[in-house]
Each structure stands twice: as structure tokens, then as C-alpha cells.
Design a protein around this motif. Structure first.
Motif, short mmCIF file in Angstrom:
data_model
loop_
_atom_site.label_atom_id
_atom_site.label_comp_id
_atom_site.label_asym_id
_atom_site.label_seq_id
_atom_site.Cartn_x
_atom_site.Cartn_y
_atom_site.Cartn_z
N VAL A 123 3.13 42.44 -12.14
CA VAL A 123 4.11 43.10 -13.62
C VAL A 123 3.10 44.22 -14.10
N VAL A 124 2.35 45.35 -13.89
CA VAL A 124 1.65 46.61 -14.94
C VAL A 124 2.44 47.25 -15.68
N ASP A 125 1.75 47.22 -16.46
CA ASP A 125 2.10 48.89 -17.67
C ASP A 125 1.28 50.16 -17.19
N ALA A 144 -2.43 46.99 -17.46
CA ALA A 144 -2.82 46.34 -17.81
C ALA A 144 -1.10 44.34 -17.84
N THR A 145 -1.18 43.21 -17.30
CA THR A 145 -0.17 42.30 -16.69
C THR A 145 -0.01 42.03 -18.29
N THR A 146 1.06 40.70 -17.85
CA THR A 146 0.81 40.11 -19.69
C THR A 146 -0.23 39.33 -19.65
N VAL A 147 -0.77 39.44 -19.38
CA VAL A 147 -2.29 38.37 -19.53
C VAL A 147 -3.59 39.81 -20.61
N PHE A 159 -5.86 42.97 -16.09
CA PHE A 159 -5.82 44.77 -15.04
C PHE A 159 -5.40 43.78 -13.75
N ALA A 160 -4.70 44.93 -13.15
CA ALA A 160 -4.37 44.70 -11.60
C ALA A 160 -4.58 46.10 -11.23
N ALA A 161 -3.97 46.81 -9.73
CA ALA A 161 -3.93 47.77 -9.65
C ALA A 161 -3.85 47.46 -7.88
N GLY A 162 -3.42 48.67 -7.32
CA GLY A 162 -3.38 48.85 -5.81
C GLY A 162 -1.98 47.68 -5.20
N ASP A 163 -1.98 47.14 -3.87
CA ASP A 163 -0.89 47.04 -3.48
C ASP A 163 -0.49 45.48 -3.74
N CYS A 164 -1.26 45.09 -4.80
CA CYS A 164 -0.67 43.99 -5.38
C CYS A 164 0.43 43.96 -6.35
N THR A 165 0.02 45.22 -6.98
CA THR A 165 0.82 45.28 -8.34
C THR A 165 2.54 45.44 -7.55
N ASP A 166 3.71 46.26 -9.20
CA ASP A 166 4.48 46.14 -8.68
C ASP A 166 4.98 47.56 -8.50
N SER A 167 3.68 48.51 -8.18
CA SER A 167 3.79 50.28 -8.30
C SER A 167 5.20 50.84 -6.87
#
Ligand SMILES: Cc1cc2nc3c(=O)[nH]c(=O)nc-3n(C[C@H](O)[C@H](O)[C@H](O)COP(=O)(O)OP(=O)(O)OC[C@H]3O[C@@H](n4cnc5c(N)ncnc54)[C@H](O)[C@@H]3O)c2cc1C
Length: 509
Positions: free
Chosen positions: A462-464, A468-471, A475-483
Motif C-alpha cells: 500500500v503506497v500513498d 511512501a509505504t507505512t514504514v 517507498f515502493a513502485a510498480g507492479d508490487c504496489t496497489d496501483s
């Protein structure tokens, strides 16, 4: 078979680049493939005085080896290296003639230092887009090290060998007669498999990064470039640089590039990343993340990398059907890449599990090669686009079975059938086949983050809006996120967002 004008003109241009003289040692019979091989070799020899041809007896007929005058290099082509292997032939000619292969100086050193005898054999199909990378990597190793030899074997020309070895997925690499690996492998991957990669200590001793990107697909490459352009210390650690695009052929929606191939785009990503001062640690898998003074990323080989911020871009992988037989028969009839492995099922019956876009595209593609395709769809209707369904239903050798659940992929030493349950009648049915292509979507590569940051029901991070993640700092990007959608251009955009988000975090903290 005479070479077409386009291939001839390409060859002509490449042959101008030969640096030294070459000897092609040819082992030919009176069969059709030998005839085609001889046509190709005669054409080559007629185009340049730098190539001479010797008739010999090699281990396989038809085959030919590419050598320097008075020195065998150990590069052999068994079959006719046209189709996707044409580039492998051209590169072998140029490199054996003395042109340096385009690889890092330290990789060249690593190869030269390998001691011992390594005889590689690679079974390919000429329509496999993953095969040339492996063939070319092993050819480079043969050119650089006299203890290494490599033979490319076209499975279609050597059907008996393929059957005897049960090769049902290409490229299939054998080392000194034993299976070495399947699927696309880069030169670095092959070296790592031979135990020639960097040590855990060498990785752990690296200075902490400002931004450490985990994952080297479109999202990771974009994040690393955006971070490095801020002049901060950037590293990228990836299990397989390039990511999913390595497994696809035609890409037509990467805006501004009308048409490209996945491996070509992956090579362009790597080249762009290497333009910057980015520490690329390829073939390293992350297994854990912990926030201490720095954020620490632990790798599978035991190394721990430290960084002020981390961008996770570990993408996604093929979803398994998780039925008995799937794991046992992987590469023994269970396949995931129709472009690569379709030709190995020529004239045979296969099934495709999944009636979404990728499943139906796979079925259409396979129908042109195999005897018959059965599409198995769990839901009462196919989910693929209307236009694809229309094309599918127009094909005479395809059967679509809907509202069914796969129960088991059966076989003894390789796949011999599939058992499914009709969800309406609960009746169990079995069909005999030689191959099963699994095409039921993707799962995010986030299992290694269990318990560290928030993921949704299906495991996506889950990213904003800044990535940014909850930590904090992660941060996170791409297919591993909830986009919402998984596409190259979207991954690259989110990689850029995450890098700018991480930079913003760094200047505020
Ligand atoms: C067959 C196929 C065809 C496609 N065709 C198209 C198309 O035509 N157009 C389009 O826009 N999109 C297409 N896509 C989708 C597109 O490829 C993805 O959306 C895109 O690659 C996602 O990029 P990513 O960087 O998020 O993840 P990925 O490409 O999945 O990259 C993930 C990276 O992380 C690495 N990694 C994974 N786990 C770890 C770990 N634990 N430690 C370290 N590294 C790790 C991987 O090795 C890889 O380097 C296609 C996908 C497939 C499978």
C-alpha cells in the motif's frame, strides 16, 4: 533454400566488420537441414575473402564450428542459425574474428580466469526470443576462455535428442552432459551459477546508500535514474535486471516507441542506468527488510546492505494454478511462455489454463503451431477482449471449455494430460495432452516483506501519492504496489514518483 535479399544485405554489412580470418568447419550430410546449412555457409564464404570453409566430421551432423585460423574456439551451431539465432551467428563471426564483445571489462576478466573444462550445449527453437541471450553469452565465454566450448542445437533439427532428453522448454542448457539450467540467463547469471559472483562480504562492506532500489524492472530502473540525477548515492539490487519485460516479445504501448521487443527494452534500460553513477548489484535476491539506524536489506547470500531510504520495486511473477503436477512437471510439459516453448509442442495437443487476454493470446499463438489447443476457463465466460475471443473462436483446432476447475496435471516423467471438474455438473474429465500453458495472471513479489509494512489482501504494497509505504523512508513502485494497472509506462512513472518522494524525505530528515 536461398537466403532472402534482406538477410543477405544485412550479412554483407556485418561481414565488412570482420577483423581477422575465419575458418568454418562444416559437418554435412545429404539431408534437408544439411542442404540449408550448406547454402548459408556458401553464401557467407562468397561474400568475404576472410572466411574459408573446411569439410570435416563433427560430433553432430549437420553442424558447423566457427574458428580462427589454426585455433578452434569451441563455438558450434548444430542446425541453421537463422530466425532469432541469426544475430548469434553474426556476433560469433565478429567476436571470433577479433572484435571485442560488448561486456564489462571485469566480466571479461572473470571469464578468462575460469579454470577447468566446461562443455555447454544449448537446445533452442529459432522462434524463441529468450534463447539468443543464452547462446550469445555462452559463445562469448567460449571465445574468451579456451577451456569453454558451446554448441547451439536447434531442437527442430534434432528432434530425437530433444525427445531423448525430454527437453520441453527452451533454452535448455547442459554442462558436461548434465542439465545446467532452463530459460533466459544473462552472462552474469551464468557466471553466478558457476560460483563466480561477488561474495557476501564484498556486498556488506559497501558504504550506506542514500537510496537503495530493490528490483530492476522498469519501475526500479526509472527510480534509480531519477535518484541518481539528484546527485545522491544510489544502488540497485535485483534478482534479474529487466524484470517481466524479458519474457515478452512485442511491446506496442510504450509511448513514443511504436514497436519494440522486451529484451531490447530491458537492454536499453540497463544502458540508461549505466550512464549514471549507480551501483548495480544484479542477481541478488532480497530476503528481508528492517529499519534500524539505517534501513537494512538482507540478501539471500547473507549480505546486508544499508541505506537511508529504500524503494521497493520487486514487481510480480506468473501466478501458479497450485494443483498437483504443476511443480513436478515444470519444464517437463508445464510451461508459462508460449513464444518460447510453443514450438516444442509442434503437432501435439496442449491446453491453456486461463481465458483472460494473456490466455487467449497464448491459445491463438499456439494454434498456429500445435495440433490442438484446449482453453480451460474457470468462469462461465471468457474474460478476454471481444476481438481476441472472435479470433479464437474462428480457429478450427481450438476447443474452449468454460466453467471448469483444473484438478491435476497428470504424467509420469512428463505431462500426459489434465484432469478438470465441470463446476456445474461436478463431473470429472480427463484429456490427454503433451503440454499445459498456465496463463492466469500475476502475483506481487512481496512475500519477503511479511510483517514489515502494510500490504493489501492480495499482497500488494500500500503506497500513498508519493510512493511512501507505512514504514518511514521506505517507498515502493510498480507492479508490487496497489496501483490500479500494471503496465510498463505506469511502473516507470511510479518509479520516478517514488524516487522524488525519497529525495524529498531525505532533505526533510
Ligand atoms: C508476458 C508479458 C507481456 C507484457 N506486455 C506488456 C506490454 O506490451 N505493455 C506494457 O505496458 N506492459 C506489459 N507487461 C507488463 C509489464 O511488463 C509490467 O507491468 C512491468 O514490467 C512492471 O515493472 P516492475 O518494474 O514493476 O516489475 P517487474 O518487471 O516485475 O520487475 C521486478 C524486478 O524485481 C526483481 N525482484 C523480484 N523479487 C526480488 C527480490 N526479492 N529481491 C531482489 N529483486 C527482486 C526482479 O528480478 C525484477 O528485476 C507484460 C507482462 C508480461 C508478463
Amino acid at each position: 533454400m536461398a537466403l532472402n535479399a534482406e538477410i543477405k544485405s544485412q550479412l554483407n554489412q556485418y561481414l565488412q566488420l570482420l577483423e581477422g580470418d575465419l575458418v568454418l568447419k562444416v559437418s554435412a550430410g545429404s539431408d534437408k537441414v544439411s542442404e540449408e546449412m550448406l547454402t548459408l555457409i556458401d553464401e557467407l564464404a562468397s561474400m568475404t575473402s576472410k572466411i574459408t570453409v573446411e569439410k570435416v566430421k563433427l560430433n553432430r551432423t549437420p553442424s558447423f564450428s566457427v574458428n580462427r585460423v589454426g585455433e578452434d574456439t569451441g563455438i558450434t551451431f548444430a542446425g541453421v542459425p537463422l530466425g532469432h539465432e541469426f544475430t548469434s551467428l553474426v556476433l560469433a563471426l565478429l567476436q571470433v574474428s577479433g572484435r571485442a564483445p560488448k561486456v564489462d571489462e571485469n566480466v571479461i576478466d572473470q571469464i578468462k580466469k575460469i579454470k577447468g573444462e566446461y562443455h555447454f550445449e544449448t537446445y533452442v527453437s529459432l522462434s524463441c526470443h529468450n534463447c539468443p541471450d543464452v547462446v550469445q553469452a555462452l559463445n562469448i565465454m567460449s571465445v574468451l576462455n579456451p577451456g569453454i566450448t558451446h554448441t547451439m542445437i536447434d531442437g527442430a533439427a534434432y528432434k530425437d535428442e530433444v525427445e531423448k532428453k525430454d527437453v520441453l522448454a527452451v533454452p535448455a542448457v547442459y554442462l558436461n552432459g548434465e542439465s545446467f539450467g532452463n530459460g533466459r540467463m544473462s552472462l552474469e547469471e551464468i557466471l553466478a551459477k558457476l560460483g563466480e559472483g561477488p561474495s557476501a562480504d564484498a556486498l556488506s562492506n559497501k558504504e550506506p546508500f542514500d537510496v537503495l532500489v530493490v528490483g530492476g524492472g522498469p519501475a526500479g530502473a526509472s527510480a534509480a535514474i531519477y535518484a541518481a540525477r539528484k546527485g545522491i548515492r544510489t544502488g540497485i539490487v535485483a534478482e534479474r535486471f529487466g524484470g517481466q519485460i524479458l519474457d515478452t516479445l512485442s511491446i506496442e504501448n510504450f509511448i513514443s516507441v511504436k514497436n519494440t521487443e522486451g529484451p531490447k527494452l530491458a537492454a536499453a534500460l540497463e544502458e540508461h542506468v549505466k550512464e549514471y553513477d549507480i551501483d548495480v548489484m544484479n542477481l541478488q535476491r532480497a530476503k528481508g527488510l528492517e529499519k534500524k539506524d539505517f534501513i537494512e536489506v538482507e540478501l539471500e547470500n547473507g549480505a546486508v546492505l544499508k541505506s537511508k531510504t529504500v524503494i521497493i520495486s520487486t514487481g510480480a511473477r506468473w501466478r501458479n494454478v497450485n494443483v498437483p503436477g504443476e511443480q513436478e512437471f515444470k519444464n517437463k510439459g508445464v510451461a508459462y511462455c508460449p513464444h518460447c516453448d510453443g514450438p516444442l509442442f509442434e503437432g501435439k495437443d496442449v491446453a491453456v489454463i486461463g481465458g483472460g487476454n494473456s490466455g487467449v493470446e497464448a491459445a491463438i499463438d499456439l494454434a498456429g503451431i500445435v495440433k490442438h489447443v484446449t482453453v480451460l476457463e474457470f468462469m462461465p465466460e471468457l474474460k478476454a477482449d471481444e476481438v481476441l475471443q472472435k479470433r479464437l473462436y474462428s480457429l478450427p483446432n481450438v476447443t474452449v471449455v468454460k466453467n471448469v476447475q483444473t484438478k491435476e496435471i497428470t504424467g509420469t516423467d512428463k505431462v500426459d494430460g489434465i484432469t478438470y471438474i465441470d463446476r456445474e455438473t461436478e463431473e470429472e474429465k480427463h484429456i490427454e495432452l503433451a503440454g499445459v500453458f498456465v496463463q492466469i495472471g500475476l502475483v506481487p513479489n512481496t512475500d519477503w516483506l511479511e510483517g514489515t509494512l502494510e500490504r493489501n489482501r492480495i499482497g500488494e504494497i500500500v503506497v500513498d501519492k508519493r510512493g511512501a509505504t507505512t514504514v518511514p523512508g521506505v517507498f515502493a513502485a510498480g507492479d508490487c504496489t496497489d496501483s490500479a494497472y500494471n503496465q510498463i509506462i505506469i511502473s516507470m512513472g511510479s518509479g520516478a514518483t517514488a524516487a522524488l518522494g525519497a529525495f524529498d524525505y531525505l532533505i526533510r530528515n
